[in-house]
Enzyme design. Structure first.
Site, PDB file in Angstrom:
ATOM      1  CG  HIS A  25      -2.068   0.923   1.133  1.00  0.00           C
ATOM      2  ND1 HIS A  25      -1.985   2.273   1.376  1.00  0.00           N
ATOM      3  CD2 HIS A  25      -3.352   0.686   0.750  1.00  0.00           C
ATOM      4  CE1 HIS A  25      -3.180   2.818   1.175  1.00  0.00           C
ATOM      5  NE2 HIS A  25      -4.028   1.877   0.798  1.00  0.00           N
ATOM      6  CG  ASP A  42      -8.348  -4.265  -2.808  1.00  0.00           C
ATOM      7  OD1 ASP A  42      -7.559  -3.321  -2.979  1.00  0.00           O
ATOM      8  OD2 ASP A  42      -9.579  -4.137  -2.809  1.00  0.00           O
TER       9      ASP A  42
END
Ligand code: SDX
Length: 428
Positions: A305, A363
């Site tokens: 991320h 996700d």
């Protein structure tokens, strides 16, 4: 105490004001840098650039903290529902019981779409990706609702916001039904937001459909986790589109288009495809080696991320929800979950991922949960877009209401040809 940052360019030093926020990093205001030095800053991925001031969402990537209007995501996901989070993101405070009842009532009564949208859908091939349908149909809303596209009118902005939050589930369900050749199911005002969505997706005219309350609650929590995330790529897209004065339907359609990418919201679809491709636990080392190989473009989808250099707090709640949903559905030893959990265990103990601070993001587990609920992989990012609509709208509204708002227009570092004269084709 005035704090500033000195920037020395050649033999000239200029002072730039430093602004402090409530929490988190301060910023150096470089608005006058070009005028005072003739130079731009350069930060293509915006890794060190704040594009705006905002009061909506705060992320501490090192600590794995996510706050919506100051409230921790863990508490909102545990104690509230998605429409309460929508109210909070839009208006800045948790609603009173009366405010919540009024908000739920207003959203519920905007869930139908114009009947002619049915004909709009008929223009698509049945195998069109539902995200293509969503980009088109949300953009098309501006062709149906001319009475809420004047962004200078606060009432019209509010109506457009309610319409989008309310109609996204209906459009998403229509995109799903169209892709599987089943008739559209109209919204049911007696159902809550997420139960209504499940019914529009999975009910058929031939029999009664009663949404499973455990699954509806889990889906509602998943929507809360996805609602907003400060200035991510799709939200920045919505803000930039809105800065030109484009109507909110067009801005959200631009956000959906950006979210579709596998590096962003499309990662939930890509992560499930990756888990299916790995297939069994014994094949994990081969894929972990590929993810570490600089010459191999393969990446662990659902890992890493830009901001989180710790565990994504949403991923922890997502993992818990996955176990809850699989348990409710009686799915034991789901092979995809086995692979996901072993992959996470291996990656989190591998020096490559530890050094680069790569952790599972939201996700990584969402696809397993949504697949278990009966959604096809192609619908995963559609559900992300459904939930993120309120975040896009809240951020867009904040930008429009900012008296200092101007069109977003970045500059560049030009490395092309210097000026040169045209050469006739007969001379080339
Ligand atoms: C979302 O911004 C948001 O807030 C987004 C989001 C939201 O709610 O809006 O949180 C939703 O988009 C989550 C992210 C979903 N994307 C994925 O899961 C795709 C896989 N992840 C990556 O592509 C990547 O981690 C990003 C895109 C998420 C972040 O990319 P960055 O910040 O530009 O990091 P990078 O590509 O510069 O990577 C840094 C290093 C690189 O190695 P070096 O060049 O330094 O040697 O880490 C490596 C990368 O190769 N790396 C990975 C990796 N992610 C980064 N290596 C293997 N697998 C990965 N997944």
């Amino acid at each position: 105490m005035t704090v500033s940052a000195a920037i020395t360019v050649s033999d000239k030093t200029v002072e730039m004001p430093v602004k402090a926020g409530t929490i988190g990093p301060s910023v150096v205001d470089i608005a006058k840098l070009y005028a005072q030095t003739g130079m731009f800053t350069y930060d293509p991925g915006f890794t060190s650039t704040a594009s705006c001031e905002s009061k909506i969402t705060y992320i501490d990537g090192d600590e794995g903290v996510l706050l919506y209007r100051g409230y921790p995501i863990e508490q909102l996901a545990e104690h509230g529902d998605f429409l309460e989070t929508c109210y909070l993101l839009l208006y800045g405070e948790l609603p009173t019981p009366a405010q919540k009842a009024d908000f739920d009532y207003r959203v519920t009564r905007h869930t139908m779409v114009h009947e002619q949208m049915m004909r709009f859908f008929q223009g698509f091939r049945r195998d069109a990706h539902p995200m293509a349908v969503m980009v088109a149909s949300v953009g098309a809303l501006s062709a149906f609702y001319h009475d809420s596209t004047d962004i200078s009118d606060p009432h019209q902005r509010m109506v457009a916001s309610m319409r989008m939050i309310a109609k996204m589930p209906t459009l998403a369900a229509m995109a799903f039904k169209y892709s599987i050749g089943q008739p559209f199911v109209y919204p049911q005002n007696s159902l809550d937001y997420s139960s209504n969505f499940l019914r529009m997706c999975f009910a058929v005219p031939c029999e009664e459909y009663k949404p499973n309350p455990i699954l509806a609650r889990a889906l509602d929590r998943i929507f809360t986790l996805h609602a907003d995330h400060e200035q991510n790529a799709s939200t920045s897209t919505v803000r930039l589109a809105g800065s030109s004065g484009a109507n909110p339907f067009a801005c959200v359609a631009a956000g959906i288009a950006c979210l579709w990418g596998p590096a962003h919201g499309g990662a939930n679809e890509a992560a499930l495809h990756m888990l299916e491709e790995i297939g069994t636990v014994d094949r994990i080392p081969e894929y972990v080696a590929r993810a570490k190989d600089k010459n191999d473009p393969f990446r662990l989808m659902g890992f890493g991320h830009r901001v989180y250099k710790n565990y994504d707090p949403r991923a922890k709640i997502m993992q818990k929800t996955t176990h809850e949903v699989l348990g409710e559905l009686g799915i034991k030893d789901d092979p995809l979950l086995q692979v996901a959990m072993e992959l996470e265990r291996i990656a989190l103990s591998d020096p490559y991922f530890v050094e680069k601070k790569l952790y599972p993001n939201i996700d990584f587990y969402s696809g397993i949960t949504l697949k278990a609920m009966g959604f096809p992989t192609s619908m995963f990012t559609v559900l992300f877009a459904l939930a993120r609509t309120v975040g896009w709208i809240a951020q867009w509204s904040e930008m429009i209401e900012d008296p200092g708002q101007r069109i977003g227009r970045p500059r560049q570092l030009y490395t092309g040809e210097p000026q040169r004269d045209y050469v006739s084709i007969t001379q080339r």
